[in-house]
Design a protein around this motif. Structure first.
Motif, PDB file in Angstrom:
ATOM      1  N   GLU A  72       0.330  -1.058   0.031  1.00  0.00           N
ATOM      2  CA  GLU A  72       0.558  -0.148   0.241  1.00  0.00           C
ATOM      3  C   GLU A  72       0.821   0.941   0.421  1.00  0.00           C
ATOM      4  N   ARG A  73       2.158   1.156   0.656  1.00  0.00           N
ATOM      5  CA  ARG A  73       3.170   2.477   1.192  1.00  0.00           C
ATOM      6  C   ARG A  73       3.340   2.773  -0.938  1.00  0.00           C
ATOM      7  N   CYS A  74       4.203   1.691  -1.117  1.00  0.00           N
ATOM      8  CA  CYS A  74       4.449   1.208  -3.005  1.00  0.00           C
ATOM      9  C   CYS A  74       3.476   2.268  -3.817  1.00  0.00           C
ATOM     10  N   LYS A  75       2.402   1.419  -3.330  1.00  0.00           N
ATOM     11  CA  LYS A  75       0.488   2.061  -4.170  1.00  0.00           C
ATOM     12  C   LYS A  75       0.685   3.621  -4.264  1.00  0.00           C
ATOM     13  N   ALA A  76       0.965   4.245  -3.022  1.00  0.00           N
ATOM     14  CA  ALA A  76       0.341   4.821  -2.532  1.00  0.00           C
ATOM     15  C   ALA A  76       1.138   5.978  -3.494  1.00  0.00           C
ATOM     16  N   LEU A  77       3.389   5.445  -3.948  1.00  0.00           N
ATOM     17  CA  LEU A  77       3.450   6.817  -3.828  1.00  0.00           C
ATOM     18  C   LEU A  77       3.762   6.639  -6.003  1.00  0.00           C
ATOM     19  N   GLN A  78       2.688   5.986  -6.327  1.00  0.00           N
ATOM     20  CA  GLN A  78       2.786   5.768  -7.946  1.00  0.00           C
ATOM     21  C   GLN A  78       3.400   4.843  -8.873  1.00  0.00           C
ATOM     22  N   TRP A  79       3.683   3.722  -8.337  1.00  0.00           N
ATOM     23  CA  TRP A  79       4.330   2.458  -8.892  1.00  0.00           C
ATOM     24  C   TRP A  79       4.071   2.794 -10.108  1.00  0.00           C
ATOM     25  N   VAL A  80       5.434   2.648 -10.922  1.00  0.00           N
ATOM     26  CA  VAL A  80       4.572   1.891 -12.609  1.00  0.00           C
ATOM     27  C   VAL A  80       4.499   0.971 -12.833  1.00  0.00           C
ATOM     28  N   ASP A  81       3.607   0.246 -13.814  1.00  0.00           N
ATOM     29  CA  ASP A  81       3.333  -1.181 -14.356  1.00  0.00           C
ATOM     30  C   ASP A  81       3.722  -1.438 -15.061  1.00  0.00           C
ATOM     31  N   TRP A  82       5.364  -2.417 -15.387  1.00  0.00           N
ATOM     32  CA  TRP A  82       6.027  -2.856 -16.093  1.00  0.00           C
ATOM     33  C   TRP A  82       5.136  -4.583 -16.239  1.00  0.00           C
TER      34      TRP A  82
ATOM     35  N   ALA B  53       8.996   4.618 -22.427  1.00  0.00           N
ATOM     36  CA  ALA B  53       8.511   4.089 -20.599  1.00  0.00           C
ATOM     37  C   ALA B  53       9.654   4.450 -20.217  1.00  0.00           C
ATOM     38  N   VAL B  54      11.049   4.022 -20.217  1.00  0.00           N
ATOM     39  CA  VAL B  54      12.568   3.531 -19.332  1.00  0.00           C
ATOM     40  C   VAL B  54      12.690   5.823 -19.663  1.00  0.00           C
ATOM     41  N   SER B  55      12.236   6.597 -20.662  1.00  0.00           N
ATOM     42  CA  SER B  55      12.687   7.566 -20.476  1.00  0.00           C
ATOM     43  C   SER B  55      11.350   8.399 -19.828  1.00  0.00           C
ATOM     44  N   LYS B  56      10.397   8.026 -19.980  1.00  0.00           N
ATOM     45  CA  LYS B  56       9.444   8.764 -19.151  1.00  0.00           C
ATOM     46  C   LYS B  56       9.701   8.573 -17.419  1.00  0.00           C
ATOM     47  N   MET B  57      10.096   7.337 -17.480  1.00  0.00           N
ATOM     48  CA  MET B  57      10.799   7.324 -15.280  1.00  0.00           C
ATOM     49  C   MET B  57      12.078   7.912 -15.167  1.00  0.00           C
ATOM     50  N   ALA B  58      12.571   8.390 -16.679  1.00  0.00           N
ATOM     51  CA  ALA B  58      13.920   9.166 -16.049  1.00  0.00           C
ATOM     52  C   ALA B  58      13.476  10.408 -15.957  1.00  0.00           C
ATOM     53  N   GLN B  59      12.339  11.271 -16.480  1.00  0.00           N
ATOM     54  CA  GLN B  59      12.111  12.148 -16.560  1.00  0.00           C
ATOM     55  C   GLN B  59      11.645  12.723 -15.057  1.00  0.00           C
ATOM     56  N   ARG B  60      10.574  11.253 -14.479  1.00  0.00           N
ATOM     57  CA  ARG B  60       9.516  11.416 -13.250  1.00  0.00           C
ATOM     58  C   ARG B  60      10.806  11.733 -12.536  1.00  0.00           C
ATOM     59  N   LEU B  61      11.988  10.946 -12.155  1.00  0.00           N
ATOM     60  CA  LEU B  61      13.113  11.360 -11.756  1.00  0.00           C
ATOM     61  C   LEU B  61      13.642  12.094 -11.556  1.00  0.00           C
TER      62      LEU B  61
END
Length: 388
Positions: free
Chosen positions: A126-136, A152-160
């Motif tokens: 639940e704590r991980c879901k609250a951080l909006q996990w990425v569905d892979w 999808a990799v680029s989108k994750m990098a942009q978020r970070l």
């Protein structure tokens, strides 16, 4: 931002099953992050490497501002690893409720929902879901060279990148105005003395729980043995006789197996309370080991740590010994499968505890403390940590 670190938390068995695709995903994410920012990222991907432990402790015990990202790769195997769960829980405790929560990027790599049985694991999910996990779960089936995978990799990098930029701006604003910026929730985070006090209180109780677990495992083994011995005729005569014995055994094991599961859950909770204090004690002892007056006390402490880890291993051997015959008997009747599942879950919790207690001894060995104090390395350590 400079001297950034990236932590990739995953179960090695998953990466083996995926033929290295999980660790390759980590490297692709780092390259994309570096491409977007121009920063260099030190990727820590192998927790068996001594450097991982040193940098991890520095990041957790100090400011998290040197961490570009922490990515837990969530799978059923991940939640079976005590080390993985400990890393995740520690980082969440430090980052949640602060501006640094954005650097935690959980990846749902394989759908584990429906396989989690422990309340502590459900809470972590639940704590991980609250951080909006990425569905892979679907993307992992795509070719890494495909456009959809690379996007999808680029989108994750942009978020970070966005999370790191927001944090950096807040820190800069605080420096310019002379104000403070809350980047960590220090009010709820125990310090070294608190952790050590928790350990001192929990360690004796945990030793008692270990003994109770051993007694309960012995009781379950005796019940199974006595039931078989006292019903040999029924077991040999007919299928109806075998079924009657199986049902009788299921009734007799109902309470002991429930008690067994409760005890191992209690042990798992106690171990989590002890672990932080133990790590703090080991770190503090590093400053004392060069003082001849303190060496005897430090050696006694380390001997007690090794002794506790040995007892935990013996406890696991004892509980595993009842699991195999139990599995064979459970085939007689589905009614035996309920107590069997409790025993299997208990064994998993004890095995997870052994991973943690083993890690204490491995840390002592890797940091050279055992050699410095002429403490004999335990025999089981040789199989996992060959002599330095």
């Amino acid at each position: 931002m400079a001297n950034l670190n990236g932590f990739w938390s995953y179960a090695h068995k998953d990466d083996d099953a995926e033929e290295g695709r999980i660790t390759e995903l980590a490297r692709k994410l780092v390259r994309e992050f570096e491409l977007l920012t121009g920063d260099d990222i030190s990727l820590f991907i192998d927790r068996d490497n001594l450097e991982w432990g040193n940098v991890w402790r520095e990041a957790i015990n100090g400011q998290l501002s040197t961490v570009a990202f922490f990515v837990p790769v969530l799978t059923p195997m991940y939640f079976q690893s005590a080390e993985c769960k400990r890393e995740l829980e520690t980082l969440l405790d430090r980052a949640e409720g602060s501006m640094q929560s954005g650097i935690v990027l959980p990846i749902l790599y394989a759908d584990f929902r429906g396989t989690i049985v422990e309340d502590s694991e459900s809470e972590l999910i639940e704590r991980c879901k609250a951080l909006q996990w990425v569905d892979w779960t679907t993307l992992r089936l795509e070719e890494p060279s495909s456009a959809v995978y690379r996007a999808a990799v680029s989108k994750m990098a942009q978020r970070l990148v966005a999370a790191n930029k927001e944090l950096e701006e807040a820190l800069n604003d605080a420096a310019l105005t002379g104000g403070d910026v809350v980047v960590e929730d220090d009010d709820g985070e125990p310090g070294t003395l608190e952790r050590m006090a928790e350990m001192e209180e929990a360690l004796p109780e945990m030793g008692g729980t270990l003994r109770e677990i051993g007694h309960k495992a012995e009781q379950i083994g005796q019940i199974m043995k006595a039931t078989v011995e006292n019903n040999k005729v029924k077991l040999q005569k007919s299928f109806a006789g075998k079924l009657a014995v199986a049902r009788m055994l299921a009734v007799e094991l109902e309470k002991p197996s429930t008690d067994f599961l409760d005890l191992t859950a209690k042990y798992s909770n106690e171990l989590r309370a002890v672990d932080g204090g133990m790590q703090a004690l080991i770190d503090q002892s590093a400053d004392q080991i060069t003082n001849e007056e303190n060496q005897a006390a430090v050696a006694d402490l380390f001997d007690s740590v090794i002794d506790f880890a040995r007892k935990a291993r013996n406890n696991l051997d004892q509980t595993e010994a009842i699991q195999e015959p139990f599995q064979a008997m459970s085939k007689l009747s589905r009614e035996l499968r309920v107590p069997l599942r409790r025993v299997e879950q208990s064994v998993r919790q004890i095995a997870g505890g052994v991973e943690i207690t083993d890690s204490w001894v491995k840390t002592l060995d890797e940091r050279g403390f055992l050699e410095q104090l002429a403490i004999e390395r335990p025999e089981w350590l040789e199989a996992t940590n060959p002599a330095r």
